[in-house]
Design a protein around this motif. Structure first.
Motif, PDB file in Angstrom:
ATOM      1  N   VAL A  52      23.594 -14.941   3.563  1.00 31.56           N
ATOM      2  CA  VAL A  52      22.351 -14.430   4.129  1.00 31.56           C
ATOM      3  C   VAL A  52      21.598 -13.701   3.031  1.00 31.56           C
ATOM      4  CG1 VAL A  52      23.430 -12.277   4.903  1.00 31.56           C
ATOM      5  CG2 VAL A  52      21.339 -13.086   6.031  1.00 31.56           C
ATOM      6  N   THR A  53      20.274 -13.817   3.044  1.00 29.59           N
ATOM      7  CA  THR A  53      19.438 -13.138   2.062  1.00 29.59           C
ATOM      8  C   THR A  53      18.819 -11.898   2.684  1.00 29.59           C
ATOM      9  OG1 THR A  53      18.909 -15.217   0.950  1.00 29.59           O
ATOM     10  CG2 THR A  53      17.458 -13.359   0.527  1.00 29.59           C
ATOM     11  N   VAL A  54      18.943 -10.774   1.996  1.00 27.28           N
ATOM     12  CA  VAL A  54      18.340  -9.516   2.439  1.00 27.28           C
ATOM     13  C   VAL A  54      17.194  -9.207   1.489  1.00 27.28           C
ATOM     14  CG1 VAL A  54      18.714  -7.077   2.933  1.00 27.28           C
ATOM     15  CG2 VAL A  54      20.596  -8.717   3.238  1.00 27.28           C
ATOM     16  N   ASP A  55      15.978  -9.233   1.994  1.00 25.68           N
ATOM     17  CA  ASP A  55      14.828  -9.016   1.127  1.00 25.68           C
ATOM     18  C   ASP A  55      14.727  -7.543   0.729  1.00 25.68           C
ATOM     19  OD1 ASP A  55      12.665  -9.720  -0.360  1.00 25.68           O
ATOM     20  OD2 ASP A  55      11.568 -10.663   1.274  1.00 25.68           O
ATOM     21  N   GLY A  56      14.012  -7.287  -0.339  1.00 26.77           N
ATOM     22  CA  GLY A  56      13.843  -5.924  -0.808  1.00 26.77           C
ATOM     23  C   GLY A  56      13.185  -5.037   0.232  1.00 26.77           C
ATOM     24  N   GLY A  57      13.597  -3.785   0.280  1.00 27.44           N
ATOM     25  CA  GLY A  57      13.000  -2.821   1.185  1.00 27.44           C
ATOM     26  C   GLY A  57      13.555  -2.825   2.586  1.00 27.44           C
ATOM     27  N   ILE A  58      14.481  -3.720   2.895  1.00 24.90           N
ATOM     28  CA  ILE A  58      15.029  -3.809   4.246  1.00 24.90           C
ATOM     29  C   ILE A  58      16.378  -3.091   4.294  1.00 24.90           C
ATOM     30  CG2 ILE A  58      15.906  -5.366   6.024  1.00 24.90           C
ATOM     31  CD1 ILE A  58      13.844  -7.389   5.202  1.00 24.90           C
ATOM     32  N   SER A 106      22.174 -10.185  -6.817  1.00 24.74           N
ATOM     33  CA  SER A 106      20.955  -9.379  -6.843  1.00 24.74           C
ATOM     34  C   SER A 106      19.863 -10.122  -7.599  1.00 24.74           C
ATOM     35  CB  SER A 106      21.217  -8.029  -7.522  1.00 24.74           C
ATOM     36  OG  SER A 106      22.197  -7.296  -6.816  1.00 24.74           O
ATOM     37  N   VAL A 107      18.692 -10.212  -6.992  1.00 22.37           N
ATOM     38  CA  VAL A 107      17.594 -10.997  -7.564  1.00 22.37           C
ATOM     39  C   VAL A 107      16.351 -10.123  -7.720  1.00 22.37           C
ATOM     40  CG1 VAL A 107      16.117 -13.030  -7.277  1.00 22.37           C
ATOM     41  CG2 VAL A 107      18.463 -13.069  -6.391  1.00 22.37           C
ATOM     42  N   ASP A 108      15.880  -9.996  -8.945  1.00 16.04           N
ATOM     43  CA  ASP A 108      14.615  -9.316  -9.174  1.00 16.04           C
ATOM     44  C   ASP A 108      13.516 -10.149  -8.522  1.00 16.04           C
ATOM     45  OD1 ASP A 108      12.238  -8.257 -10.180  1.00 16.04           O
ATOM     46  OD2 ASP A 108      13.126  -7.760 -12.120  1.00 16.04           O
ATOM     47  N   ARG A 109      12.776  -9.557  -7.584  1.00 16.10           N
ATOM     48  CA  ARG A 109      11.775 -10.305  -6.826  1.00 16.10           C
ATOM     49  C   ARG A 109      10.668 -10.868  -7.716  1.00 16.10           C
ATOM     50  NH1 ARG A 109       8.822  -8.383  -3.000  1.00 16.10           N
ATOM     51  NH2 ARG A 109       9.179  -9.821  -1.290  1.00 16.10           N
ATOM     52  N   LYS A 110      10.498 -10.319  -8.915  1.00 14.94           N
ATOM     53  CA  LYS A 110       9.494 -10.858  -9.835  1.00 14.94           C
ATOM     54  C   LYS A 110       9.830 -12.285 -10.247  1.00 14.94           C
ATOM     55  CE  LYS A 110       8.358  -6.308 -11.781  1.00 14.94           C
ATOM     56  NZ  LYS A 110       8.397  -5.470 -13.014  1.00 14.94           N
ATOM     57  N   MET A 111      11.113 -12.638 -10.185  1.00 18.04           N
ATOM     58  CA  MET A 111      11.526 -13.993 -10.552  1.00 18.04           C
ATOM     59  C   MET A 111      11.120 -15.030  -9.504  1.00 18.04           C
ATOM     60  SD  MET A 111      12.869 -13.668 -13.487  1.00 18.04           S
ATOM     61  CE  MET A 111      13.644 -15.288 -13.696  1.00 18.04           C
ATOM     62  N   LEU A 112      10.653 -14.570  -8.367  1.00 19.96           N
ATOM     63  CA  LEU A 112      10.279 -15.471  -7.282  1.00 19.96           C
ATOM     64  C   LEU A 112       8.778 -15.740  -7.250  1.00 19.96           C
ATOM     65  CD1 LEU A 112      12.566 -13.852  -4.568  1.00 19.96           C
ATOM     66  CD2 LEU A 112      13.010 -15.948  -5.849  1.00 19.96           C
ATOM     67  N   LYS A 151       4.569 -11.789   1.097  1.00 22.60           N
ATOM     68  CA  LYS A 151       5.578 -12.825   1.335  1.00 22.60           C
ATOM     69  C   LYS A 151       6.949 -12.188   1.522  1.00 22.60           C
ATOM     70  CE  LYS A 151       2.832 -16.398   0.274  1.00 22.60           C
ATOM     71  NZ  LYS A 151       2.529 -17.529   1.169  1.00 22.60           N
ATOM     72  N   SER A 152       7.832 -12.932   2.128  1.00 24.41           N
ATOM     73  CA  SER A 152       9.230 -12.527   2.218  1.00 24.41           C
ATOM     74  C   SER A 152      10.093 -13.768   2.065  1.00 24.41           C
ATOM     75  CB  SER A 152       9.515 -11.830   3.555  1.00 24.41           C
ATOM     76  OG  SER A 152       9.295 -12.720   4.636  1.00 24.41           O
ATOM     77  N   ILE A 153      11.383 -13.557   1.814  1.00 26.85           N
ATOM     78  CA  ILE A 153      12.334 -14.656   1.660  1.00 26.85           C
ATOM     79  C   ILE A 153      13.189 -14.743   2.917  1.00 26.85           C
ATOM     80  CG2 ILE A 153      14.333 -15.500   0.377  1.00 26.85           C
ATOM     81  CD1 ILE A 153      11.792 -15.852  -1.152  1.00 26.85           C
ATOM     82  N   CYS A 154      13.247 -15.931   3.508  1.00 26.79           N
ATOM     83  CA  CYS A 154      14.075 -16.159   4.693  1.00 26.79           C
ATOM     84  C   CYS A 154      14.988 -17.343   4.404  1.00 26.79           C
ATOM     85  CB  CYS A 154      13.187 -16.433   5.912  1.00 26.79           C
ATOM     86  SG  CYS A 154      14.088 -16.645   7.453  1.00 26.79           S
ATOM     87  N   CYS A 155      16.178 -17.047   3.882  1.00 28.35           N
ATOM     88  CA  CYS A 155      17.090 -18.090   3.424  1.00 28.35           C
ATOM     89  C   CYS A 155      18.510 -17.719   3.853  1.00 28.35           C
ATOM     90  CB  CYS A 155      17.001 -18.226   1.903  1.00 28.35           C
ATOM     91  SG  CYS A 155      17.998 -19.543   1.205  1.00 28.35           S
ATOM     92  N   VAL A 187       8.092 -17.006   3.220  1.00 27.88           N
ATOM     93  CA  VAL A 187       7.335 -17.069   4.464  1.00 27.88           C
ATOM     94  C   VAL A 187       6.191 -16.075   4.390  1.00 27.88           C
ATOM     95  CG1 VAL A 187       9.289 -17.826   5.853  1.00 27.88           C
ATOM     96  CG2 VAL A 187       8.863 -15.389   5.577  1.00 27.88           C
ATOM     97  N   ASP A 188       5.102 -16.397   5.081  1.00 28.86           N
ATOM     98  CA  ASP A 188       3.934 -15.530   5.072  1.00 28.86           C
ATOM     99  C   ASP A 188       4.178 -14.282   5.897  1.00 28.86           C
ATOM    100  OD1 ASP A 188       2.364 -17.195   3.480  1.00 28.86           O
ATOM    101  OD2 ASP A 188       1.785 -18.414   5.212  1.00 28.86           O
ATOM    102  N   GLY A 189       3.421 -13.257   5.590  1.00 31.78           N
ATOM    103  CA  GLY A 189       3.526 -12.016   6.341  1.00 31.78           C
ATOM    104  C   GLY A 189       4.303 -10.991   5.565  1.00 31.78           C
ATOM    105  N   LYS A 190       3.889  -9.752   5.698  1.00 32.84           N
ATOM    106  CA  LYS A 190       4.594  -8.670   5.012  1.00 32.84           C
ATOM    107  C   LYS A 190       6.000  -8.540   5.540  1.00 32.84           C
ATOM    108  CE  LYS A 190       1.211  -5.401   3.234  1.00 32.84           C
ATOM    109  NZ  LYS A 190       0.813  -3.985   3.246  1.00 32.84           N
ATOM    110  N   ARG A 191       6.896  -8.193   4.648  1.00 32.74           N
ATOM    111  CA  ARG A 191       8.260  -7.917   5.078  1.00 32.74           C
ATOM    112  C   ARG A 191       8.273  -6.740   6.032  1.00 32.74           C
ATOM    113  NH1 ARG A 191      10.645  -6.290  -0.287  1.00 32.74           N
ATOM    114  NH2 ARG A 191       8.495  -5.740  -0.675  1.00 32.74           N
ATOM    115  N   MET A 192       9.096  -6.826   7.054  1.00 29.65           N
ATOM    116  CA  MET A 192       9.226  -5.704   7.983  1.00 29.65           C
ATOM    117  C   MET A 192       9.639  -4.449   7.226  1.00 29.65           C
ATOM    118  SD  MET A 192      11.595  -5.372  11.402  1.00 29.65           S
ATOM    119  CE  MET A 192      10.901  -6.875  12.055  1.00 29.65           C
ATOM    120  N   GLY A 193      10.580  -4.605   6.325  1.00 27.02           N
ATOM    121  CA  GLY A 193      11.028  -3.455   5.559  1.00 27.02           C
ATOM    122  C   GLY A 193       9.922  -2.876   4.695  1.00 27.02           C
TER     123      GLY A 193
END
Length: 332
Positions: free
Chosen positions: A63-69, A86-92, A98-102, A178-184
């Motif tokens: 499961v992927t946990v996006d930053g700030g969550i 751990s993935v630096d979000r700048k690499m994406l 946007k958020s990552i849902c993977c 995915v579009d939309g601000k991350r909830m976190g």
């Protein structure tokens, strides 16, 4: 206080923006960080709670946990193993809005992409960690020295292969933006606004009603936000912040103790003495006379939440390189 902010660790591994480690995390309290994180269960089970929702991972699940969550790991058992990436979000790429849902849970990812993620994580882990056990068995100096000077990724062939699989992983992840601000992210924007207001009005009356009015949300939202995201009650947070401010004043000025108390928002001198003694362990006058350094101010009588975390590192699991090969290279 049970929640905490974790510093960015995505680049800890020799400056690489995507790092991996094989570990068995049994308990890791509520926390959040700026980097994205992939939790991959490779042996046993893994129980995680992400933004209050619990998930059970079996072998092969990730499961992927996006930053700030906010998230936590709980109810782990000795002998399990996970890969933590751990993935630096700048690499994406551009992640604004946007958020990552993977995830393998639900309909989060196509099976061929899941296979690609498992392979990339397994190979990256093998390339960067398999030889660490061998170095330990040889009885070489301190682990940190070995980690830096004799790390497997110091070998050019390992370095190049690691980056090949790293970009394989990133190629999959960017497909699941995915579009939309991350909830976190939305929550932490509100937290940032709240804490900024508290800092700039520390000597004034502060409570949920005032913050709710300034932030244009309900009082219940303010209470819940601090409880879930900061991990402590709003009133407790304000009290500790006022104590920090009082400590600075006692160290850096010659103001009377009463002036310090009222200037930092305490409504009565007796209350100030009582709270100061409770958290700092001495009276304000004794604190000032001791001329403690700024770092000492942090030693309030609070539980050390990091000590509540429980894990087995790679060496403690006692896994040989051969077993590790079978476990982590199954994605080939």
């Amino acid at each position: 206080m049970r929640g905490y902010y974790e510093a960015n660790r995505a680049a800890d591994l020799l400056g690489i923006p995507v790092s991996v480690m094989a570990i068995n995390v049994m308990v890791n309290g509520v926390h959040w960080h700026d980097h994205a994180e992939i939790l991959y269960c490779i042996r046993g089970e893994m129980h995680v709670r992400i933004d209050g929702q619990a998930y059970d991972l079996r072998e092969g699940d990730f499961v992927t946990v996006d930053g700030g969550i906010s998230h936590e790991i709980f109810d782990g058992e000795p002998g399990n193993m996970q890969i933590i990436c751990s993935v630096d979000r700048k690499m994406l790429g551009n992640m604004e809005g946007k958020s990552i849902c993977c995830s393998t849970l639900g309909d989060g990812i196509a099976e061929r992409d899941a296979v690609s993620v498992r392979q990339a994580l397994s190979e990256m882990t093998y390339l960067s960690m398999a030889d660490l056990q061998t170095a330990e068995q040889k009885g070489e100096a301190k682990y940190r020295d070995r980690f830096v000077s004799q790390h497997p990724l110091r070998k050019e062939e390992n370095w190049n292969a690691y980056h090949m699989y790293m970009y394989q992983l990133l190629t999959v992840l960017v497909k699941y933006k995915v579009d939309g601000k991350r909830m976190g992210e939305r929550k932490h924007e509100l937290i940032d606004s709240c804490t900024a207001y508290i800092n700039s009005h520390i000597g004034e009356t502060l409570n949920a009603k005032i913050l709710a009015r300034e932030m244009h949300v309900s009082e219940s939202t303010i209470y819940r936000l601090f409880s879930e995201q900061v991990g402590t009650a709003l009133n407790h947070y304000i009290t500790v912040l006022r104590l920090h401010a009082a400590c600075r004043c006692l160290e850096e000025t010659t103001e009377k103790v009463s002036a310090v108390a009222y200037g930092c928002g305490f409504t009565g001198l007796s209350n100030f003495y009582r709270v100061f003694q409770k958290y700092v362990g001495m009276t304000p006058k004794d604190y000032r006379s001791s001329r403690q350094h700024a770092g000492t101010r942090l030693r309030f009588r609070e539980p050390d939440i990091m000590k509540l975390n429980c894990y087995q590192n790679f060496q403690e699991l006692g896994i040989t390189k051969e077993i590790f090969t079978d476990m982590c290279r199954c994605g080939r």
